[in-house]
Design a protein around this motif. Structure first.
Motif, short mmCIF file in Angstrom:
data_model
loop_
_atom_site.label_atom_id
_atom_site.label_comp_id
_atom_site.label_asym_id
_atom_site.label_seq_id
_atom_site.Cartn_x
_atom_site.Cartn_y
_atom_site.Cartn_z
N THR A 1 10.51 -9.37 12.08
CA THR A 1 9.16 -9.17 11.54
C THR A 1 9.02 -9.96 10.26
N VAL A 2 7.92 -10.71 10.15
CA VAL A 2 7.61 -11.43 8.92
C VAL A 2 6.23 -10.97 8.47
N SER A 3 6.08 -10.76 7.19
CA SER A 3 4.83 -10.24 6.65
C SER A 3 4.49 -10.93 5.34
N LEU A 4 3.22 -11.26 5.15
CA LEU A 4 2.69 -11.82 3.91
C LEU A 4 1.57 -10.92 3.42
N PHE A 5 1.49 -10.73 2.11
CA PHE A 5 0.46 -9.83 1.58
C PHE A 5 -0.03 -10.31 0.22
N ASN A 6 -1.26 -9.97 -0.05
CA ASN A 6 -1.90 -10.19 -1.35
C ASN A 6 -2.76 -8.97 -1.61
N ALA A 7 -2.35 -8.13 -2.57
CA ALA A 7 -2.96 -6.82 -2.71
C ALA A 7 -3.37 -6.54 -4.14
N ARG A 8 -4.53 -5.90 -4.26
CA ARG A 8 -4.97 -5.35 -5.55
C ARG A 8 -5.25 -3.87 -5.31
N ASP A 9 -4.53 -3.01 -6.02
CA ASP A 9 -4.66 -1.57 -5.86
C ASP A 9 -5.17 -0.96 -7.16
N ARG A 10 -6.33 -0.36 -7.09
CA ARG A 10 -6.84 0.44 -8.20
C ARG A 10 -6.93 1.87 -7.69
N PHE A 11 -5.93 2.66 -8.01
CA PHE A 11 -5.75 3.94 -7.36
C PHE A 11 -6.79 4.96 -7.81
N PHE A 12 -7.31 5.67 -6.78
CA PHE A 12 -8.29 6.72 -7.05
C PHE A 12 -7.66 7.86 -7.86
N SER A 13 -6.38 8.11 -7.61
CA SER A 13 -5.71 9.19 -8.33
C SER A 13 -5.21 8.76 -9.70
N PHE A 14 -4.96 7.47 -9.89
CA PHE A 14 -4.51 6.94 -11.18
C PHE A 14 -5.55 5.92 -11.65
N GLN A 15 -6.48 6.35 -12.48
CA GLN A 15 -7.62 5.51 -12.83
C GLN A 15 -7.46 4.78 -14.16
N SER A 16 -6.25 4.74 -14.68
CA SER A 16 -6.06 4.07 -15.98
C SER A 16 -5.84 2.57 -15.84
N GLY A 17 -5.83 2.04 -14.61
CA GLY A 17 -5.65 0.60 -14.44
C GLY A 17 -5.51 0.23 -12.98
N GLN A 18 -5.00 -0.98 -12.75
CA GLN A 18 -4.81 -1.44 -11.40
C GLN A 18 -3.53 -2.28 -11.30
N ARG A 19 -3.05 -2.47 -10.07
CA ARG A 19 -1.83 -3.22 -9.82
C ARG A 19 -2.14 -4.35 -8.85
N ARG A 20 -1.53 -5.53 -9.10
CA ARG A 20 -1.67 -6.67 -8.19
C ARG A 20 -0.28 -7.06 -7.70
N ARG A 21 -0.19 -7.32 -6.39
CA ARG A 21 1.09 -7.71 -5.80
C ARG A 21 0.86 -8.86 -4.82
N VAL A 22 1.68 -9.88 -4.93
CA VAL A 22 1.64 -11.02 -4.01
C VAL A 22 3.08 -11.29 -3.56
N GLY A 23 3.29 -11.38 -2.25
CA GLY A 23 4.65 -11.61 -1.79
C GLY A 23 4.76 -11.60 -0.28
N GLY A 24 5.99 -11.45 0.18
CA GLY A 24 6.25 -11.44 1.60
C GLY A 24 7.58 -10.75 1.89
N SER A 25 7.82 -10.51 3.18
CA SER A 25 9.05 -9.83 3.57
C SER A 25 9.50 -10.34 4.93
N LEU A 26 10.79 -10.20 5.18
CA LEU A 26 11.42 -10.57 6.44
C LEU A 26 12.37 -9.45 6.84
N ARG A 27 12.27 -9.00 8.09
CA ARG A 27 13.06 -7.84 8.52
C ARG A 27 13.56 -8.09 9.93
N PHE A 28 14.82 -7.69 10.17
CA PHE A 28 15.43 -7.85 11.49
C PHE A 28 15.97 -6.49 11.97
#
Length: 811
Positions: free
Chosen positions: A527-554
């Motif tokens: 499995t190969v996966s690529l992602f670009n995510a911005r999370d501004r959590f409803f439960s944690f409203q003091s900010g947001q997190r950005r993540r860019v990356g990928g993964s490989l799994r066998f």
């Protein structure tokens, strides 16, 4: 002349010709006849035009006719269905040997329309479709009689057995011989069983007898309507009640009489049943003959009383040593017959599909006065030779590669046949989700001469790719929209492709994933996966997190463990945190950016029979995530996740016959999940654990998202605790669930959750868990699985109910 047969009318015509002198005396019995037709006269035609009648006359004026011509004409006219009677008469013609043919008709009225009045609890189409009563067609008395019978039968099946049904014809004004057919229905009261009275039952209670019947009195609950059905009551009398007595050892019991007493004004009914119980039989001896594959002790276990209920199915309890002796027990004929079937299944599972079993009863009178009669039992087995699998065929897979299906088959040519593994293979193919369900059960074609069986699996392909779009609501991300494409069977090789974009006020994520379940046609998955995510959590409203990356799994198979796989993978992601300027809590989003380099390894074993709604089997997994160290990056911790779930079926409704379809299945499940972090995850706090709700973190229904913390219960977004203090480095959850699997797409459940989160793995205490319980419904939709849970949180500051909506397969 009405009502004569065609031959009778022809004979009358011949006699008429003779009387008029057209034929010589004695010629009436001859088949050869030559008469020249002077003219043809039609009388009695009103609706039907004379020209239309003449179309069915196979001769014309001037033709020479015989008896066969007259018979052919009569048959043709009768087949039109337009007449209630017809006569053929003859008169002298212009000269000897010539005659006038007179056709006298009585027409049936034509039905302009059919009206059914007063019918409420049956389908009026029974009259026109099933019985054949037609509008704009001649009146058919036999069809009307059939229609009334069908209506009466349909109403009786609805518990209305005494309906009055009458028919009448009304002439249509202004039209000749045209009528309206009216069927008047007076349904009357529906028969409702108010009471069941049983007489002569000294050993078996009335309550037990009524519980065994399909016809039961009306009760408090809506589903106890007390409906009376003649077919069901007949089964009660000849099958269900005798079967109950057979299970109690009363082999001579019989129903002497039954009476249905109905109040015509209210429709309330009382059923009276008279029973003769007879003596109770006990088991004198049990002998097993012809068994070589399994010893007597193994087979005798099937004939012993099963005690322990559900706990026995889970491996607890059992039969004590005092219970191993079957002699002197009440003879439960039903249980012994079921044991015979179970032993046949045991032999079938070991390949002895030609094995034959027979339970022989020898009834003996009481040995002494006051004693019970007994039954000596002989269980005969003819084992035969085991069957081996010859060929395995697959039909109907027009798109999916055959090797994808064969990978789910737990049988190989040359193996000893096993019914259990055949069912396991059937369930495995069905769980792929690539074919229409329910699948036809595999066809097993045995050849007694060679001892081999050929097996054919038949499938019907269905569309698997889907474009998904819509909205979702989660405790972690609030309201969001999504659009994506999922294809679980790319190229017909079970390769999976997923493309999804989630967008909303609190989320903006893009994910692309590709999975190959058989890399280079081996059992290794990738499995190969690529992602670009911005999370501004409803439960944690003091900010947001950005993540860019990928993964490989066998995923790697483990030799000798078909259901167990080893997983290994690597992922890398760049994470940045954005702190809101208006907040004072910087514990979560006031961190510097960092790179997370992670190696994962895990092991999973699964025997679940369905990926979303299992009712049998189990699944266990252990996953370890190694961050930092030799891998580099800004993390330095190890994360462990352990999970186990177990399911057993505990009952079913329906599905007893070969064509009954899939039954409703009741299943009991339990799951345990735990996690622990060792090291310092402070640079990546969202790898820690939090609990509450269903969408964000660890599930605990009956509580708000993130409300269960290492420091106790704090309502969502409470200012009494910082965001970082809601997270812990260990957790434990336990769930017990009773599920009702209606089909592959709908499930209902009653559940109880318990769980907690702690700051340190050494602090885990199974005696200090927050509890929740409730009811839930889960659906599989074109947008993916969704669920709705209504749960009560027992250990909140203010205990109460909580409604949860969830999406995704994490049920």
């Amino acid at each position: 002349m009405a009502g004569r047969t065609g031959w009778g009318r022809s004979l009358a015509w011949l006699l008429g010709l003779t009387a008029f002198g057209i034929l010589p005396r004695g010629a009436a019995g001859q088949q050869a006849l030559d008469v020249v037709v002077d003219s043809i006269v039609v009388e009695g035609a009103q609706r039907v035009a004379v020209e239309a009648v003449l179309e069915f006359v196979p001769f014309e004026v001037g033709d020479t006719i015989d008896v066969g011509d007259i018979q052919e004409m009569e048959r043709s006219l009768w087949q039109t269905g337009q007449f209630s009677d017809l006569r053929v008469l003859a008169e002298d013609g212009a000269s000897p040997g010539r005659g006038i043919i007179r056709i006298v008709l009585s027409e049936l009225p034509s039905v302009r329309q059919v009206r059914i009045q007063g019918l409420e609890n049956a389908d009026s189409d029974l009259v026109t479709d099933s019985a054949g009563v037609r509008q704009a067609a001649p009146y058919n008395a036999q069809a009307v009689i059939l229609a009334k019978a069908l209506l009466r039968e349909a109403l009786a099946n609805e518990g209305i057995p005494f309906a009055s049904i009458e028919d009448r014809l009304e002439p249509v004004e202004g039209l000749v011989n045209v009528v309206d057919l009216i069927i008047d229905v007076t349904e009357g009261n529906r028969v409702t069983v108010a009471d069941v009275v049983v007489r002569g039952n000294d050993a078996v209670s009335t309550e037990d007898i009524v519980a065994a019947m399909g016809t039961r009195p009306e009760g408090f609950w809506w589903f106890r309507m007390g409906e009376f059905d003649e077919v069901s009551f007949e089964l009660d009398r000849v099958e269900r009640i005798p079967r109950l007595y057979d299970s109690r050892g009363f082999l001579d019991a019989r129903v002497l009489s039954d009476t249905l007493v109905i109040d015509p004004e209210t429709g309330k009914a009382r059923i009276e049943i008279d029973i003769e119980e007879g003596p109770q039989y006990r088991v004198a001896s049990l002998n097993i003959e012809g068994n070589r594959q399994f010893d007597d002790e193994r087979l005798e276990q099937f004939f012993l009383p099963r005690e322990g209920g559900l706990l026995r199915s889970l491996g607890f309890g059992g039969t004590s040593s005092e219970e191993l002796e079957a002699r002197g027990r009440v003879y439960d004929q039903v249980a012994y017959e079921e044991a015979e079937d179970a032993i046949g299944q045991l032999y079938s599972n070991e390949g002895y599909i030609y094995a034959q079993t027979q339970l022989i009863e020898t009834r003996r009178p009481p040995a002494e006065e006051g004693a019970d009669p007994t039954v000596a039992l002989t269980f005969q087995i003819s084992e035969g030779q085991p069957a081996y699998i010859g060929q395995i065929h697959i039909k109907g897979n027009d798109y999916t590669y055959e090797r994808v299906i064969r990978d789910q088959i737990a049988l190989l040519p040359g193996d000893v046949f096993s019914q259990d593994r055949l069912i396991q293979s059937y369930q495995g193919i069905s769980s792929l989700g690539f074919f229409e369900t329910p699948l036809p059960f595999p066809n097993v074609d045995p050849d007694p001469e060679t001892g081999e069986v050929d097996i054919t699996f038949e499938v019907v392909e269905r569309q698997t790719g889907a474009i998904n779009f819509g909205t979702s609501v989660g405790g972690g991300i609030g309201l969001a929209g999504f659009i994506g494409y999922d294809q679980p069977n790319l190229f017909g090789q079970a390769k999976e492709g997923h493309l999804r974009w989630d967008f909303g006020r609190y989320v903006n994520n893009f994910t692309l994933t590709y999975t190959d379940p058989q890399l280079f046609q081996t059992r290794t998955t990738g499995t190969v996966s690529l992602f670009n995510a911005r999370d501004r959590f409803f439960s944690f409203q003091s900010g947001q997190r950005r993540r860019v990356g990928g993964s490989l799994r066998f995923g790697f198979p483990i030799p000798g463990a078909r259901r167990t796989r080893l997983f290994a993978g690597y992922s890398i992601a760049r994470t940045t945190y954005d702190l809101r300027s208006s907040t004072d809590d910087s514990s979560l989003f006031g961190l510097p950016p960092g790179t997370q380099s992670q190696f994962q390894v895990g092991i999973t074993r699964s025997t679940l029979n369905h990926p979303i709604f299992p009712f049998s089997g189990s699944r266990q997994s252990w996953n370890v995530e190694l961050n930092g160290g030799l891998l580099g990056g800004d993390g330095d911790f190890t994360r462990h996740l352990v999970e186990g779930s177990w399911w057993v079926p505990v009952g079913q409704v329906g599905g007893d016959g070969p064509d009954a379809g899939r039954p409703i299945i009741f299943a009991l499940g339990t799951s345990v999940k735990a996690g622990a972090i060792f090291g310092d995850p402070s640079n990546f706090p969202f790898d820690r654990f939090w609990m509450g709700g269903v969408q964000f973190g660890q599930q605990l229904r009956g509580y708000d998202e993130t409300s269960v913390t290492p420091f106790g219960f704090f309502p969502e977004r409470s200012g009494a605790i910082t965001d970082i203090d809601r997270l812990g480095d260990s957790f434990l959850t336990v769930t017990a669930e009773l599920a009702m699997r209606l089909n592959d797409n709908i499930s209902l459940s009653a559940f109880m959750d318990a769980g907690n989160v702690w700051n340190d793995p050494l602090d885990i205490d199974p005696t200090r868990l927050y509890r929740g319980a409730g009811l839930g419904v889960q659906l599989v939709t074109p947008f993916g699985p969704i669920g709705l849970d209504y749960a009560y949180g027992f250990d909140k500051t203010n205990p109460g109910w909580q409604l949860h909506f969830r999406m995704g397969p994490g049920f």
